[in-house]
Design a protein around this motif. Structure first.
Motif, short mmCIF file in Angstrom:
data_model
loop_
_atom_site.label_atom_id
_atom_site.label_comp_id
_atom_site.label_asym_id
_atom_site.label_seq_id
_atom_site.Cartn_x
_atom_site.Cartn_y
_atom_site.Cartn_z
N LYS A 98 0.83 -1.21 0.00
CA LYS A 98 0.00 0.00 0.00
C LYS A 98 0.86 1.25 0.00
O LYS A 98 1.94 1.28 0.59
CB LYS A 98 -0.89 0.03 1.24
N LYS A 99 0.35 2.30 -0.63
CA LYS A 99 1.05 3.59 -0.62
C LYS A 99 0.81 4.27 0.72
O LYS A 99 -0.32 4.27 1.22
CB LYS A 99 0.53 4.47 -1.75
N VAL A 151 -7.16 -4.08 18.73
CA VAL A 151 -7.51 -5.32 19.42
C VAL A 151 -6.29 -5.93 20.09
O VAL A 151 -6.37 -6.46 21.18
CB VAL A 151 -8.11 -6.33 18.41
N VAL A 152 -5.14 -5.81 19.43
CA VAL A 152 -3.90 -6.36 19.97
C VAL A 152 -3.31 -5.35 20.94
O VAL A 152 -3.27 -4.15 20.64
CB VAL A 152 -2.89 -6.64 18.82
N MET A 153 -2.83 -5.83 22.09
CA MET A 153 -2.25 -4.93 23.08
C MET A 153 -1.12 -4.12 22.48
O MET A 153 -0.23 -4.65 21.82
CB MET A 153 -1.71 -5.74 24.26
N GLY A 154 -1.20 -2.82 22.63
CA GLY A 154 -0.16 -1.93 22.12
C GLY A 154 -0.40 -1.47 20.70
O GLY A 154 0.31 -0.61 20.21
N ALA A 155 -1.38 -2.05 20.04
CA ALA A 155 -1.65 -1.66 18.65
C ALA A 155 -2.68 -0.53 18.63
O ALA A 155 -3.39 -0.29 19.61
CB ALA A 155 -2.18 -2.86 17.87
N GLY A 156 -2.77 0.12 17.52
CA GLY A 156 -3.77 1.17 17.34
C GLY A 156 -4.47 1.00 16.01
O GLY A 156 -4.05 0.18 15.18
N TYR A 157 -5.50 1.80 15.81
CA TYR A 157 -6.30 1.66 14.61
C TYR A 157 -7.02 2.96 14.32
O TYR A 157 -7.35 3.70 15.25
CB TYR A 157 -7.31 0.52 14.82
N TRP A 158 -7.29 3.23 13.07
CA TRP A 158 -8.07 4.40 12.69
C TRP A 158 -9.55 4.08 12.81
O TRP A 158 -10.00 3.04 12.37
CB TRP A 158 -7.76 4.82 11.25
N TYR A 159 -10.30 4.99 13.40
CA TYR A 159 -11.75 4.85 13.53
C TYR A 159 -12.42 6.05 12.88
O TYR A 159 -11.82 7.10 12.74
CB TYR A 159 -12.15 4.80 15.01
N ILE A 219 -10.26 4.20 0.95
CA ILE A 219 -9.00 4.86 1.36
C ILE A 219 -8.12 3.88 2.13
O ILE A 219 -6.93 3.75 1.84
CB ILE A 219 -9.29 6.13 2.20
N THR A 220 -8.70 3.17 3.11
CA THR A 220 -7.89 2.27 3.93
C THR A 220 -7.49 1.00 3.18
O THR A 220 -6.56 0.32 3.60
CB THR A 220 -8.61 1.92 5.24
N THR A 221 -8.17 0.70 2.08
CA THR A 221 -7.77 -0.43 1.24
C THR A 221 -6.62 -0.05 0.33
O THR A 221 -5.67 -0.82 0.14
CB THR A 221 -8.97 -0.91 0.39
N ASP A 222 -6.68 1.14 -0.23
CA ASP A 222 -5.67 1.59 -1.19
C ASP A 222 -4.41 2.18 -0.55
O ASP A 222 -3.35 2.20 -1.18
CB ASP A 222 -6.26 2.64 -2.13
N TYR A 223 -4.53 2.70 0.66
CA TYR A 223 -3.42 3.41 1.30
C TYR A 223 -3.16 2.85 2.70
O TYR A 223 -4.05 2.33 3.36
CB TYR A 223 -3.75 4.90 1.46
#
Length: 101
Positions: A2-3, A40-48, A70-74
């Motif tokens: 991904k770019k 979900v994984v300890m210490g990980a983050g995610y865009w919401y 967007i989250t698929t392509d980048y």
């Protein structure tokens, strides 16, 4: 692969594409700003992304489709204020500091 895309650029792209694709008749829906939260994984983050309120023009679905694209392509980069965690930083401090003596 991904770019990479900065958070600011992802937000700008989200706004631009949402406004381009949503029904012209809808004058009230505007996209929310994506935010970083715990993963979900300890210490990980995610865009919401908060969902929009239901509207007769189905703007919620348009927003979801744009964000998914967007989250698929980048690879949307984590915010600058969030440090990248290493394996050692995922271990609780009390476990790391314990001596086996």
């Amino acid at each position: 692969m991904k770019k990479p895309l900065s958070a600011a650029d992802a937000t700008a792209l989200l706004n631009r594409e949402f406004l381009r694709l949503k029904a012209k008749e809808c004058e009230s829906c505007v996209p929310a700003t994506p935010f970083w939260g715990p993963g979900v994984v300890m210490g990980a983050g995610y865009w919401y992304l908060n969902a929009l309120q239901p509207c007769p023009f189905e703007c919620r679905q348009v927003l979801a489709q744009v964000w998914t694209g967007i989250t698929t392509d980048y690879e949307v980069e984590r915010p600058a204020h969030v440090e990248k965690r290493t394996k050692a930083s995922r271990i609780p401090a009390r476990s790391r500091n314990r001596s086996d003596a």
